[in-house]
Enzyme design. Structure first.
Site, PDB file in Angstrom:
ATOM      1  N   THR A 185       0.574   0.091   6.879  1.00 17.88           N
ATOM      2  CA  THR A 185      -0.626  -0.735   6.974  1.00 17.88           C
ATOM      3  C   THR A 185      -0.163  -2.176   7.094  1.00 17.88           C
ATOM      4  OG1 THR A 185      -0.803  -1.322   4.651  1.00 17.88           O
ATOM      5  CG2 THR A 185      -1.839   0.753   5.302  1.00 17.88           C
ATOM      6  N   THR A 186      -1.106  -3.075   7.385  1.00 14.02           N
ATOM      7  CA  THR A 186      -0.827  -4.509   7.331  1.00 14.02           C
ATOM      8  C   THR A 186      -1.558  -5.087   6.121  1.00 14.02           C
ATOM      9  OG1 THR A 186      -0.501  -4.457   9.708  1.00 14.02           O
ATOM     10  CG2 THR A 186      -0.801  -6.622   8.757  1.00 14.02           C
ATOM     11  N   HIS A 187      -1.509  -4.350   5.014  1.00 10.77           N
ATOM     12  CA  HIS A 187      -2.152  -4.783   3.776  1.00 10.77           C
ATOM     13  C   HIS A 187      -1.091  -5.372   2.862  1.00 10.77           C
ATOM     14  CE1 HIS A 187      -5.088  -1.238   4.786  1.00 10.77           C
ATOM     15  NE2 HIS A 187      -5.141  -2.210   5.664  1.00 10.77           N
ATOM     16  N   ASN A 188      -0.599  -6.543   3.230  1.00  7.92           N
ATOM     17  CA  ASN A 188       0.450  -7.222   2.471  1.00  7.92           C
ATOM     18  C   ASN A 188      -0.236  -8.195   1.519  1.00  7.92           C
ATOM     19  OD1 ASN A 188       1.124  -7.019   5.611  1.00  7.92           O
ATOM     20  ND2 ASN A 188       2.961  -6.471   4.482  1.00  7.92           N
ATOM     21  N   GLN A 208       0.884  -1.149   0.000  1.00  9.46           N
ATOM     22  CA  GLN A 208       0.000   0.000   0.000  1.00  9.46           C
ATOM     23  C   GLN A 208       0.931   1.210   0.000  1.00  9.46           C
ATOM     24  OE1 GLN A 208      -3.724  -1.125   1.165  1.00  9.46           O
ATOM     25  NE2 GLN A 208      -3.680   0.154  -0.640  1.00  9.46           N
TER      26      GLN A 208
END
Lengths: 587, 253
Positions: free
Chosen positions: A513-516, A347
């Site tokens: 973010t932790t949007h991996n 992100q």
């Protein structure tokens, strides 16, 4: 030597959002289902009750609910010429652990991707020409369309009870909603949350500058709600402890508040916690999985045979298990051949922090997902001709709390300690507000996941290795979006304003973010995807990765959870309606 | 016999299952150390995991000399003034002491496997030392530096202006300590001091919620439904800790 257990119809690895949704759907369909979860059992009353859930040090700083790196971590490097080193303490992103997974600690921001996001490459090439995309950008069309997924988005939002205002119901524009969103079959299950002063001032400024603000869709519920599974959720209290915390009010949607009370009553479902899957086992042909090997807390090794294996772990660990189990061809960044680990993306966020004049903002009155947002600069909602980049993101006032260990803004030039720091801290807290952009992260040939050659986990298995850096396209996009946001911020007449577009190199110690995403990408062609359009392995037909963010071909300008939940339901239907009738490749 | 018995009563103590030695579930093939849950949501009384409240008492990590230096340092990082108490009186040194004596001080849960190699700044902290070890070494090196530079005096006996000069020198790295990276040690000390000042008072700092009063944070209230739309109006209630407030509790202070 693993001891063999009696077979099950379905074994699920990981009991978070996708694991619990698939478990409920398949157990309801009559299958015998077991879920293996490597972390502990977690529930509201015992793990984050309102008596002590609001503990910033314990949960947000010492990261009590998250995966411990001692149990599993990954290594990181910015590019192939560096030696990857282990992430010894998570800080740039925070993988969850335990029952509920990341669904426990998320903020509740519940976004659908745009219809054009699902045909990203063909749409952009059609509008801007084939030469418009960088040669090493490996974005691709999704193998499902927005229209196909819409009913599943709707189902997940009804499971959550998401609060919001529709902008487009079956093609009819709705005042007050997001004018850019894809069509919705129905209004949000619950009305929008109330807004604080900061978000209200942002919305006024956004309108004044020609934009269309709307309330952010939030799975932090504006009112009590009973979901289709019969589970009751409470009303959000605006406590300001969402991200990194479990919700003590049963008001933030999670597997605990939306699925588990119904799931646990099904006699043909069993959860096994503190049980870490180490391998998906294949038969002698390598084309069929026979079950899963896992290790319990005493180190005892077990084999759980099953007819269907569902990989429902957090994205990195889906990729790791595929590689360790020899399912699919590992990606080689030199040749571009192979698929497992390919198209890791993330992100691209940025911020504009402002200090207003003589305002009392009460920043601690917050939820993880209320706030006012504009979507004018997301995806291809604006003309990119001549801008030199593709992609975009939403932006707005979505400050998620005023917890003072981590949120203590001061004016520029303030010393970091001492009398002046103390004075500035006291005078600024109530007047400061942060605005942010939440931008896309497209995939590239040199951004990928593979097994680390040096560092091992506690079982001696190689850690995942992440090779990732921001590319010019994303940095230009962030600069453009941040400038637009700064223009709106300026219309709020701040005493001081600091715009911080995203800069490279990517730093694994700074939280974004932790949007991996990516690594087990879904696609229409086995040459550039690990899974077919039903999230089924091209190579091993009884292995599915039902919708975790590892299936995203690239990441778009929105938070992933709504799409993850929609794909979970999409896959559940494919298994129930197609696979069970005729087990074999569906693609 | 099935390998894993799923008829485990959900009302059996969760601690039995979820502690470091999970439940023994007898099966045909031996003992299974994992929790099998089925049939109902598991719940048992007394199984919540409340935080451990810091109690007053002797130092648990610091020596007396180290504690004096730390108390002096936290009182310069957050000095007392007419806005409220400083780092010392608000318990920041106690907070750091208890943190270093506990899991944080020992890097519990972190990835501590070798090899340890220096990396790029983007790759994060790569040294094997725990926070406890970093404080022990940092305070020793600081004491040696101050003693050599200020005629044998310890840090806590320096004039406030000299203490500020030393702290500023550590921050900028212009003061070099033997075998310790001074700027990194300062960053750790400042981070932990501010954690102590703004964390819930149950951890030993933020005494009487001084840090929260400084900025106007109401603490553990957890319900602001009636004030969301009171725009531009100060929240009317005083802060409250997870333990409550001193005027609510008798005999705790």
């Amino acid at each position: 030597m693993a001891r063999k257990l009696p077979p099950k119809d379905v074994v699920i690895i990981g009991l978070g959002w996708t694991g619990s949704i698939l478990a409920y759907e398949l157990a309801k369909a009559g299958l015998d289902v077991v879920a293996l979860e490597r972390g502990p059992w977690r529930d509201t009353a015992t793990d984050f009750p309102p008596a002590y859930a609001q503990d910033e040090l314990r949960y947000a700083v010492r990261l009590d609910l998250f995966l411990r790196p001692a149990q599993d971590t990954l290594t990181f490097r910015n590019n192939g010429s560096q030696t990857a080193l282990p992430i010894r303490n998570f800080s740039g992103f925070l993988p969850g652990n335990g029952v509920g997974g990341a669904g426990v600690h998320w903020n509740g921001q519940t976004w659908r991707f745009l219809p054009t996001d699902f045909k990203l490459r063909s749409h952009l090439e059609e509008r801007y020409g084939k030469g418009a995309l960088p040669a090493d950008m490996t974005i691709q069309d999704w193998p499902v369309s927005y229209d196909e997924l819409e009913p599943y988005y709707d189902r997940f939002e009804k499971l959550c009870g998401t609060s919001g205002k529709a902008g487009n119901i079956r093609g009819a524009k709705q005042a007050g909603g997001n004018p850019f969103e894809g069509w919705r079959s129905s209004e949000y299950p619950t009305p929008p949350l109330k807004q604080g002063l900061g978000a209200t001032l942002f919305a006024e400024a956004a309108r004044k500058t020609g934009h269309t603000p709307f309330p952010q869709p939030a799975s932090n519920l504006s009112e009590a709600y009973t979901n289709p599974l019969g589970v009751k959720l409470g009303q959000c209290t605006y406590c300001g402890f969402c991200e990194r915390f479990g919700c003590g009010n049963y008001a933030k949607s999670s597997p605990q508040t939306c699925v588990l009370p119904a799931l646990m009553r099904l006699s043909n479902f069993e959860a096994r916690t503190e049980s870490e899957a180490t391998k998906i086992n294949l038969d002698s042909t390598g084309k069929r999985a026979t079950g899963v090997t896992y290790v319990d807390t005493s180190g005892g090794e077990w084999e759980q045979p099953a007819n269907i294996v569902l990989l429902c772990a957090f994205s990195f660990f889906n990729v790791q298990l595929m590689l360790l189990s020899g399912i699919g061809k590992p990606y080689d960044p030199q040749t571009g051949q192979g698929v497992v680990g390919r198209n890791y993306a993330y992100q691209t966020t940025s911020g504009v922090s402002i200090i207003l004049k003589d305002k009392i903002l009460n920043p601690f009155i917050a939820t993880g997902a209320h706030g006012m947002i504009i979507d004018d600069y997301n995806g291809d909602n604006f003309d990119h001709s001549g801008l030199g980049f593709v992609g975009g993101g939403y932006m707005g006032a979505g400050q998620t709390g005023g917890r003072p260990i981590q949120t203590r803004p001061v004016p520029k030039g303030t010393p970091k300690w001492g009398a002046q720091w103390k004075k500035a801290t006291a005078e600024t807290y109530q007047k400061a507000f942060s605005l942010s952009t939440h931008g896309s992260s497209y995939s590239y040939k040199d951004c990928y996941l593979d097994l680390d050659p040096t560092y091992k986990d506690r079982f001696g298995r190689p850690l995942m290795r992440m090779t990732f850096d921001f590319h010019d396209n994303e940095l230009k996009m962030s600069a453009y979006l941040t400038e637009r946001l700064a223009e709106i911020a300026k219309a709020m007449d701040p005493a001081e304003m600091t715009a911080s577009p995203r800069k490279g190199p990517y730093n694994s110690t700074i939280y974004q973010t932790t949007h991996n995403t990516g690594g087990t990408v879904m696609g229409a062609d086995p040459a550039d995807s690990v899974l077919n359009r039903y999230c089924q392995s091209w190579d091993v037909h009884n292995v599915f990765v039902p919708g975790g963010a590892s299936v995203f071909p690239q990441n778009h300008g929105y938070n992933p959870t709504d799409t993850v939940g929609a794909l979970a339901y999409w896959t559940a239907d494919a298994i129930k309606d197609r696979y069970l009738k005729n087990p074999g490749p569906l693609g | 016999m099935t390998g894993v018995d799923k008829r485990v009563s959900p009302w059996l103590s969760r601690r039995l299952f979820l502690g470091s030695t999970a439940a023994l579930i007898v099966s045909g093939t031996g003992a299974v150390r994992a929790l099998s849950i089925g049939g109902a949501l598991p719940w048992a009384p007394g199984t919540a995991t409340p935080p451990t409240v810091v109690r007053p008492g002797p130092w648990m990590f610091f020596t007396a000399d180290e504690a004096s230096a730390i108390e002096a340092a936290v009182d310069r990082l957050i000095p007392p003034d007419d806005r409220g108490p400083g780092g010392k009186d608000s318990g920041c040194a106690v907070f750091i002491d208890r943190q270093l004596a506990g899991p944080y001080g020992h890097s519990e849960g972190l990835y501590t496997r070798p090899p340890f190699m220096p990396g790029a700044a983007t790759q994060g902290y790569q040294m094997p030392d725990t926070p406890a070890a970093r404080y022990r070494a940092g305070l020793k090196a600081l004491a040696d530096y101050v003693k050599a530079t200020f005629g044998g005096k310890p840090f806590q006996d320096l004039a406030p202006a000299d203490q500020d000069k030393v702290l500023g020198g550590l921050e900028s790295g212009s003061i070099e300590l033997k075998d310790v990276k001074s700027a990194a040690f300062f960053t750790l000390l400042l981070q932990n001091t501010q954690e102590g000042y703004f964390a819930d008072p149950i951890y030993g700092g933020n005494r009487d919620m001084a840090g929260w009063k400084l900025v106007g944070f109401p603490g553990a209230r957890y319900d602001y439904r009636d004030w969301v739309e009171h725009h531009n109006e100060k929240y009317p209630l005083p802060p409250v800790s997870i333990m409550g407030r001193s005027d609510w509790t008798v005999g705790e202070h």
